[in-house]
Motif scaffolding. Structure first.
Motif, mmCIF file in Angstrom:
data_model
loop_
_atom_site.group_PDB
_atom_site.id
_atom_site.type_symbol
_atom_site.label_atom_id
_atom_site.label_comp_id
_atom_site.label_asym_id
_atom_site.label_seq_id
_atom_site.Cartn_x
_atom_site.Cartn_y
_atom_site.Cartn_z
ATOM 1 N N GLU A 164 0.360 -1.372 0.059
ATOM 2 C CA GLU A 164 0.435 0.095 -0.024
ATOM 3 C C GLU A 164 0.904 0.939 -0.314
ATOM 4 O O GLU A 164 0.422 2.258 -0.748
ATOM 5 N N LYS A 165 1.851 1.064 1.283
ATOM 6 C CA LYS A 165 2.936 2.458 0.904
ATOM 7 C C LYS A 165 3.428 2.706 -0.700
ATOM 8 O O LYS A 165 3.653 3.799 -1.506
ATOM 9 N N GLU A 166 4.101 1.100 -1.239
ATOM 10 C CA GLU A 166 4.237 1.734 -2.671
ATOM 11 C C GLU A 166 2.993 2.001 -3.568
ATOM 12 O O GLU A 166 3.915 2.956 -4.402
ATOM 13 N N THR A 167 2.197 1.509 -3.858
ATOM 14 C CA THR A 167 1.023 1.957 -4.417
ATOM 15 C C THR A 167 0.550 4.269 -3.740
ATOM 16 O O THR A 167 0.845 4.185 -5.468
ATOM 17 N N MET A 168 0.528 4.493 -2.736
ATOM 18 C CA MET A 168 0.761 5.612 -2.588
ATOM 19 C C MET A 168 1.597 6.800 -3.109
ATOM 20 O O MET A 168 1.085 7.826 -4.156
ATOM 21 N N LEU A 169 2.997 6.206 -3.147
ATOM 22 C CA LEU A 169 4.250 6.599 -3.686
ATOM 23 C C LEU A 169 3.746 6.750 -5.471
ATOM 24 O O LEU A 169 3.913 8.121 -5.802
ATOM 25 N N PHE A 170 3.129 5.298 -5.554
ATOM 26 C CA PHE A 170 2.893 5.913 -7.030
ATOM 27 C C PHE A 170 2.205 6.921 -7.107
ATOM 28 O O PHE A 170 2.037 7.828 -8.862
ATOM 29 N N LEU A 171 1.033 6.362 -6.618
ATOM 30 C CA LEU A 171 -0.207 7.630 -7.068
ATOM 31 C C LEU A 171 0.358 9.111 -7.166
ATOM 32 O O LEU A 171 -0.110 9.568 -7.869
ATOM 33 N N CYS A 172 1.127 9.367 -5.971
ATOM 34 C CA CYS A 172 1.858 11.067 -5.598
ATOM 35 C C CYS A 172 3.548 11.523 -6.132
ATOM 36 O O CYS A 172 3.431 12.730 -6.372
#
Length: 465
Positions: free
Chosen positions: A22-30
C-alpha cells in the motif's frame, strides 16, 4: 511560509496502518506531486504534501479510496466509500487517471504475469528488475521516457503478448477516452504549435430535439456519432459554431484581485451573455462556484460558455485568496465543463481567459515571446476549448494595486468593438497578441507572457451568425 492543514500525529498514525504494498502504491499515485522525493518514504511524502497545502480531507479520502482502505476512511475521517465516490463524481480528482489505471492493473497481475513482463522488458531494463513490482517497473520505464500518460503502446503490447487482453483493453479504453471522437483534420497554424492538444469530449446521452453545434439531441437513450474518415466528408458540415441563443451563454467571472470584474462584466453583457461575477473567493468557494455554474439549467439552451479567472498564482496554478502553494491547478479548470461532467455543453465552444499574477518566487522571466512554450501550462485534452492564459509578475500589483490588466482591458476593448466582432474570435485574439507584443517592446519592466491554445473545430463569431 509553511501551511499545514492536517496534524502530524494523524499522518503518522495513517502511515503506520499501511502495509508495504500500500505504501508503494501511494508513492506511485503521488509521484507527480513529489517527483524529487529523495527517499521513497510515505511519511516524508505525506509531510511534504501537507507542507505544500495539498492534504485536505477530500484528498486524503481519495488516496485511501484508491488503496481500498475503507476501514481507514471510517477510522480517521469518519466517512465511507459512498461519500467518497460522490465527491469524486462531483469534483475533479487530485490523482491522474493514468496513475489510477496503473495501480488498478497492478492489483490484477500475478507472479507469472510479472515474470513474463520482466522477460519481455529485459532489453529495456536489463535483468535487475526481475524481482520488482509492476509499479516499480512502470516507474523505471517512465524515467527512460518509454511510458507516460500519452505513451502506453509498450505496456499495451506487452499485455497482448502475454495474453492479458483484459488489461490491454483497459489501456485501449484509457487511450480512447483521451483521444475523443473527433479526427485531427484541417489544422491551422495555431493548432500546429500544440500537437498534444486533441479533441476529447466523448459523445454523451441527449434527451431533447434540438441540434446545437454538433451536439445531436434525439429521443433515444443513447447516440452514436460517426467519425468522418475523409477531409471531404468533414467539409460537408457547417464551418461555424451556432451563436444565436438568447442569452448567448453563461459567462462566469472569478476575480480574486478586484480590478477588472466590472469592465469584464460590462463587456460580456454587451455580448449578450448571462454574467455571473464572483469576487475574492478562496479555493473551496471557487471550486463550489465552478461546480454550481456547470450545473446551471441555462447551459442547456445556450450556444457558448465563457470563464474568466483573475488571481495570483504560479505558472500552473492559482492561489485565489488563500495564497497556499501549490494552489488550484489550472488544468483542472476545464474539467468542470467537459462533455463528461457538463453534457449540456457538449459540442459547444468553451472559452477560458486567465490573468495570472505570478508570485516572485515562482516567476521565470521569458520576455521574448507573447506565445509561450506549451510546457508552462497544459490543458487536459478536450474538444471545443479555447484557452487564453496571460501571466504577469505579481510585483506589478505591488506597484499599482488598483491598475487594470493590460491583457484584460485590451481583450474587452476588442470584444466591445462592433467592427472587430465581425471577425472570427481567433483573428481577434491574434490582434490581442500583437498589442501585447507591442506593449512588451516598449515596457521592458512589465512583461506580459501570453499563451493561446485551442481545440475549436469551427469558426467562432461572437456577433452571432
Amino acid at each position: 511560509m509553511t501551511f499545514c492543514r492536517v496534524p502530524a500525529s494523524l499522518l503518522y498514525e495513517l502511515e503506520q496502518e499501511l502495509d508495504t504494498d500500500e505504501k508503494e502504491t501511494m508513492l506511485f499515485l503521488c509521484r507527480d506531486f513529489m517527483p524529487d522525493l529523495s527517499v521513497p518514504d510515505v511519511l516524508q511524502l505525506l509531510m511534504g504534501l501537507n507542507e505544500k497545502g495539498m492534504l485536505t480531507t477530500i484528498n486524503i479520502s481519495e488516496l485511501l479510496y484508491r488503496l481500498k482502505r475503507f476501514d481507514l476512511l471510517k477510522k480517521f475521517l469518519g466517512t465511507g466509500r459512498a461519500a467518497v465516490e460522490a465527491n469524486l463524481a462531483k469534483y475533479p480528482q487530485m490523482l491522474s487517471k493514468y496513475r489510477v489505471l496503473m495501480a488498478e492493473i497492478s492489483e490484477d497481475l500475478d507472479k507469472e504475469d510479472l515474470r513474463s513482463l520482466s522477460f519481455l522488458l529485459k532489453n529495456y531494463l536489463g535483468t535487475s528488475h526481475k524481482e520488482k513490482s509492476f509499479l516499480a517497473i512502470i516507474t523505471d520505464l517512465e524515467k527512460l521516457d518509454l511510458v507516460s500518460p500519452d505513451h502506453l503502446d509498450l505496456t499495451e503490447n506487452c499485455f497482448l503478448t502475454i495474453h492479458r487482453t483484459d488489461l490491454a483493453k483497459k489501456i485501449q479504453k484509457h487511450k480512447l477516452e483521451a483521444l475523443g471522437p473527433f479526427p485531427a483534420m484541417n489544422t491551422n497554424p495555431l493548432q500546429v504549435s500544440f500537437p498534444k492538444l486533441s479533441l476529447a469530449d466523448p459523445p454523451k446521452i441527449a434527451n431533447k430535439e434540438r441540434v446545437m453545434n454538433g451536439a445531436c439531441a434525439v429521443q433515444a437513450e443513447q447516440i452514436h456519432i460517426a467519425i468522418p474518415e475523409t477531409r471531404s466528408a468533414l467539409a460537408q458540415g457547417p464551418n461555424k459554431y451556432r451563436m444565436q441563443s438568447k442569452p448567448l451563454g453563461v459567462c462566469l467571472i472569478i476575480d480574486c484581485i478586484g480590478n477588472d470584474a466590472g469592465l469584464l462584466a460590462d463587456t460580456f453583457k454587451v455580448l449578450h451573455f448571462e454574467v455571473h461575477c464572483r469576487l475574492f473567493l478562496n479555493m473551496d468557494a471557487m471550486m463550489h462556484d465552478l461546480y454550481e455554474v456547470s450545473k446551471l439549467r441555462a447551459q442547456k439552451d445556450a450556444d457558448c460558455f465563457v470563464c474568466v479567472l483573475v488571481s495570483r498564482g504560479n505558472h500552473h496554478s492559482v492561489f485565489c485568496t488563500d495564497h497556499i502553494v501549490p494552489g488550484f491547478q489550472l488544468e483542472r479548470l476545464k474539467d468542470f465543463f467537459t462533455g463528461e461532467r457538463c453534457p449540456d455543453l457538449l459540442g459547444k465552444p468553451k472559452l477560458f481567459f486567465v490573468q495570472n499574477y505570478v508570485e516572485p518566487q515562482n516567476w521565470q522571466e521569458n520576455t521574448s515571446l507573447t506565445e509561450a512554450d506549451g510546457d508552462l501550462c497544459t490543458i487536459p485534452q478536450g474538444a471545443d476549448i479555447l484557452w487564453s492564459h496571460c501571466m504577469l509578475d505579481a510585483s506589478a500589483l505591488d506597484r499599482s494595486p488598483s491598475a487594470s490588466s493590460y491583457y484584460l482591458s485590451n481583450l474587452a476593448d476588442l470584444l466591445m468593438d462592433p467592427h472587430k466582432r465581425k471577425l472570427p474570435l481567433l483573428d481577434i485574439l491574434v490582434e490581442l497578441n500583437n498589442r501585447i507584443y507591442e506593449w512588451n517592446r516598449i515596457n521592458p519592466t512589465e512583461q506580459y507572457l501570453l499563451l493561446l491554445k485551442h481545440t475549436l473545430r469551427k469558426k467562432l463569431f461572437l456577433s452571432g451568425n
